[in-house]
Design a protein around this motif. Structure first.
Motif, PDB file in Angstrom:
ATOM      1  N   LEU A 278     -15.511  53.034 -23.717  1.00  0.00           N
ATOM      2  CA  LEU A 278     -14.209  52.393 -23.592  1.00  0.00           C
ATOM      3  C   LEU A 278     -14.082  51.193 -24.528  1.00  0.00           C
ATOM      4  CD1 LEU A 278     -11.468  51.913 -22.197  1.00  0.00           C
ATOM      5  CD2 LEU A 278     -12.697  50.668 -20.413  1.00  0.00           C
TER       6      LEU A 278
ATOM      7  N   ARG B 267      -9.322  56.533 -23.739  1.00  0.00           N
ATOM      8  CA  ARG B 267      -8.391  56.544 -22.613  1.00  0.00           C
ATOM      9  C   ARG B 267      -8.914  57.411 -21.473  1.00  0.00           C
ATOM     10  NH1 ARG B 267      -3.818  59.819 -25.982  1.00  0.00           N
ATOM     11  NH2 ARG B 267      -4.231  61.931 -25.240  1.00  0.00           N
TER      12      ARG B 267
ATOM     13  N   ALA C 255     -11.407  55.259 -19.651  1.00  0.00           N
ATOM     14  CA  ALA C 255     -10.739  54.310 -18.747  1.00  0.00           C
ATOM     15  C   ALA C 255     -10.317  54.997 -17.458  1.00  0.00           C
ATOM     16  CB  ALA C 255      -9.528  53.698 -19.444  1.00  0.00           C
TER      17      ALA C 255
ATOM     18  N   ILE D  26     -12.262  46.240 -18.177  1.00  0.00           N
ATOM     19  CA  ILE D  26     -11.023  47.021 -18.182  1.00  0.00           C
ATOM     20  C   ILE D  26      -9.828  46.102 -18.414  1.00  0.00           C
ATOM     21  CG2 ILE D  26      -9.583  48.592 -16.837  1.00  0.00           C
ATOM     22  CD1 ILE D  26     -12.092  49.408 -15.302  1.00  0.00           C
TER      23      ILE D  26
ATOM     24  N   ALA E 165      -6.025  51.896 -19.004  1.00  0.00           N
ATOM     25  CA  ALA E 165      -6.725  50.766 -18.394  1.00  0.00           C
ATOM     26  C   ALA E 165      -5.908  50.202 -17.238  1.00  0.00           C
ATOM     27  CB  ALA E 165      -6.987  49.684 -19.444  1.00  0.00           C
TER      28      ALA E 165
END
Length: 210
Positions: free
Chosen positions: A130, A141, A144, A161, A178
């Protein structure tokens, strides 16, 4: 000569009014509260076939297999997967392999997010993916989203995050994922609500993120 009176081709104003009323009423119904169609429960033979496809030599077959694992409920997979730790290891290895196609790596990340306890040991690897700016946004993505699905085990990485969400240099879809991940991590993310609110209120932020 007698002629048959012609009927007007225009509909009655009353009918138009009634149709408009019905249409408006339907638009006002609370569709968002409708229950989603429940996911079908997988059969053992389906899971066995998906697991076998993970060893296929064609990357697209592996991608599809991981995507299927990501679609089922974690509790169903927990019952039907015979060796979930092995599946998690395969997914983690593909996720970390830079030579693998980004779509395949992304699907592997999604599958990890659905494997529950078997995947928790790989959370640091998912976080590294990430945060890595050199990794394709498709993979980041999915990473996340996976963190958001791994529950309490991922909560210690909430600050990472949040940093992704707030970083204007990060791809918009990664930032949106996120934000969704934070929303899925529940009470542990509540101290960062002001940061989320600031993103929401900032008109300079892309609509996808807000």
């Amino acid at each position: 000569m007698l002629t048959t009176p012609r009927h007007s081709s225009k509909p009655s104003p009353f009918i138009l009014y009634a149709l408009a009323f019905i249409f408006s009423f339907l638009l006002c119904l609370p569709w968002v509260s409708a229950k989603e169609t429940p996911k079908p429960k997988p059969q053992q033979w389906q899971i066995d076939g998906i697991v076998a496809a993970l060893d296929d030599s064609y990357p697209k077959v592996k991608q599809y297999a991981f995507e299927q694992l990501a679609k089922y409920k974690p509790q169903d997979l927990k019952i039907l997967l015979k060796k979930p730790e092995e599946i998690a290891q395969k997914a983690a290895n593909i996720l970390k392999d830079k030579k693998v196609d980004s779509n395949v790596r992304g699907s592997a990340a999604s599958a990890l997010g659905n494997l529950g306890e078997a995947a928790t040991k790989y959370i640091p690897d998912i976080v590294n993916i990430l945060k890595d700016e050199k990794v394709d946004s498709i993979v980041r993505r999915s990473a996340a989203s996976a963190l958001g699905n791994l529950g309490e085990a991922a909560t210690k990485y909430i600050p990472d995050i949040v940093n992704i969400l707030k970083d204007e240099k990060v791809d918009l879809n990664v930032r949106r994922s996120a934000a969704e991940a934070l929303g899925n991590l529940g009470e542990a993310a509540t101290k960062y609500i002001p940061d989320i609110v600031n993103i929401l209120k900032d008109e300079k932020v892309d609509l996808n993120v807000r």
